[in-house]
Design a protein around this motif. Structure first.
Motif, PDB file in Angstrom:
ATOM      1  N   TYR A  81       0.854  -1.187   0.000  1.00 57.12           N
ATOM      2  CA  TYR A  81       0.000   0.000   0.000  1.00 57.12           C
ATOM      3  C   TYR A  81       0.889   1.236   0.000  1.00 57.12           C
ATOM      4  CZ  TYR A  81      -3.631  -3.326   1.242  1.00 57.12           C
ATOM      5  OH  TYR A  81      -4.491  -4.399   1.232  1.00 57.12           O
ATOM      6  N   HIS A 113      -1.901  -0.723  -4.252  1.00 56.80           N
ATOM      7  CA  HIS A 113      -2.978   0.237  -3.945  1.00 56.80           C
ATOM      8  C   HIS A 113      -2.320   1.525  -3.472  1.00 56.80           C
ATOM      9  CE1 HIS A 113      -5.648  -3.293  -3.990  1.00 56.80           C
ATOM     10  NE2 HIS A 113      -4.720  -3.862  -3.240  1.00 56.80           N
ATOM     11  N   TYR A 168      -2.923   5.358  -1.618  1.00 58.23           N
ATOM     12  CA  TYR A 168      -3.769   6.286  -0.868  1.00 58.23           C
ATOM     13  C   TYR A 168      -3.044   7.622  -0.769  1.00 58.23           C
ATOM     14  CZ  TYR A 168      -6.507   2.255   0.637  1.00 58.23           C
ATOM     15  OH  TYR A 168      -7.294   1.121   0.667  1.00 58.23           O
ATOM     16  N   GLN A 169      -3.776   8.700  -1.029  1.00 51.68           N
ATOM     17  CA  GLN A 169      -3.197  10.025  -0.862  1.00 51.68           C
ATOM     18  C   GLN A 169      -3.713  10.611   0.439  1.00 51.68           C
ATOM     19  OE1 GLN A 169      -3.992  12.769  -4.039  1.00 51.68           O
ATOM     20  NE2 GLN A 169      -2.704  14.383  -3.175  1.00 51.68           N
ATOM     21  N   LYS A 210      -3.809  14.062   2.885  1.00 53.13           N
ATOM     22  CA  LYS A 210      -3.650  15.528   2.872  1.00 53.13           C
ATOM     23  C   LYS A 210      -4.264  16.082   4.140  1.00 53.13           C
ATOM     24  CE  LYS A 210      -4.654  19.651   0.103  1.00 53.13           C
ATOM     25  NZ  LYS A 210      -5.330  20.180  -1.117  1.00 53.13           N
ATOM     26  N   CYS A 248      -6.111  13.660   6.298  1.00 57.22           N
ATOM     27  CA  CYS A 248      -7.279  12.969   5.745  1.00 57.22           C
ATOM     28  C   CYS A 248      -6.862  12.140   4.535  1.00 57.22           C
ATOM     29  CB  CYS A 248      -8.356  13.952   5.292  1.00 57.22           C
ATOM     30  SG  CYS A 248      -8.994  15.031   6.583  1.00 57.22           S
ATOM     31  N   ILE A 249      -7.454  10.961   4.392  1.00 58.44           N
ATOM     32  CA  ILE A 249      -7.278  10.205   3.164  1.00 58.44           C
ATOM     33  C   ILE A 249      -8.217  10.800   2.114  1.00 58.44           C
ATOM     34  CG2 ILE A 249      -7.586   7.959   2.039  1.00 58.44           C
ATOM     35  CD1 ILE A 249      -5.218   7.931   3.894  1.00 58.44           C
ATOM     36  N   VAL A 250      -7.631  11.341   1.039  1.00 59.87           N
ATOM     37  CA  VAL A 250      -8.450  12.031   0.050  1.00 59.87           C
ATOM     38  C   VAL A 250      -8.625  11.234  -1.230  1.00 59.87           C
ATOM     39  CG1 VAL A 250      -7.897  14.313   0.932  1.00 59.87           C
ATOM     40  CG2 VAL A 250      -6.420  13.303  -0.809  1.00 59.87           C
ATOM     41  N   ARG A 251      -7.871  10.109  -1.339  1.00 62.06           N
ATOM     42  CA  ARG A 251      -8.033   9.273  -2.528  1.00 62.06           C
ATOM     43  C   ARG A 251      -7.616   7.868  -2.217  1.00 62.06           C
ATOM     44  NH1 ARG A 251      -4.568  11.194  -7.366  1.00 62.06           N
ATOM     45  NH2 ARG A 251      -2.946   9.989  -6.332  1.00 62.06           N
TER      46      ARG A 251
END
Length: 209
Positions: free
Chosen positions: A31, A198, A200-201, A203, A206-209
């Motif tokens: 991840y 996988h 995850y972004q 920002k 918060c995980i925004v994607r």
């Protein structure tokens, strides 16, 4: 095996560092966690490993609650930035000391971990004499030496030359094939593109994607 975060948040001195994060992570996967400096990547690793408590929400490992059923993940290898190892010890001595805390492995496995990251187990130089790249390799060796179920690597290819980057990428893929659940934070977009199953972004916590 599954590592699960359910609406976890972390507040420090009134500031929300992590905010309502939900994740379901399974073994045999890599991840990729991407985000700018200060976005919360390292704090997320600290929370998911048990090195830091969360303010709200919960984290479970195979159904058992982190920091309730156990203090930290029971089979964890982790490398965060600025790893502090003993400056007056060799690489082998450092890993031998760390291994003695759990007594899961012997010198044979420690030597193999050093060789896998491209270090000589018989090198008599002290850690303080290591180059930045050698220090990075040793930090990775301590994270993988016990063949943990969960591996968290924060910027693993920092300070490495092109050959070193290729070696560490190959090692990470080998750990995935072994069945480990791997979390990888990297500013190197090529690391993420090549390695992550996988992405995850994150920002502002918060995980925004």
């Amino acid at each position: 095996m599954e590592l699960k975060a359910q609406k976890i948040s972390k507040v420090i001195r009134g500031k929300k560092i992590l905010s309502d994060i939900n994740l379901e992570l399974c073994d045999g996967n890599i991840y990729g966690i991407v985000g700018a400096n200060g976005s919360g990547k390292t704090m997320l690793f600290r929370a998911l490993s048990g090195l830091m408590s969360v303010t709200s929400g919960k984290i479970t490992w195979n159904g058992k609650v982190l920091r309730q059923d156990f203090a930290v993940l029971p089979s964890l290898g982790i490398m965060l930035e600025n790893v502090g190892l003993y400056s007056n010890m060799t690489g082998m001595q450092n890993l031998r000391y760390l291994a003695s805390l759990k007594n899961k492995i012997q010198d044979k496995e420690i030597r193999r971990a050093l060789e896998r990251v491209g270090l000589d187990p018989d090198d008599r130089r002290k850690y303080q004499k290591y180059s930045l790249g050698m220090k990075q390799r040793l930090a990775i060796a301590q994270a993988i030496m016990e063949k943990p179920d969960v591996i968290m690597l924060d910027e693993p290819t920092n300070s490495l030359d092109a050959k070193g980057v290729e070696e560490i990428r190959r090692l990470i893929l080998e750990e995935k094939e072994r069945g480990a659940l791997i979390l990888l934070a990297s500013h190197n977009q090529e690391d993420i593109r090549i390695l992550a199953d996988h992405i995850y972004q994150i920002k502002d916590g918060c995980i925004v994607r």
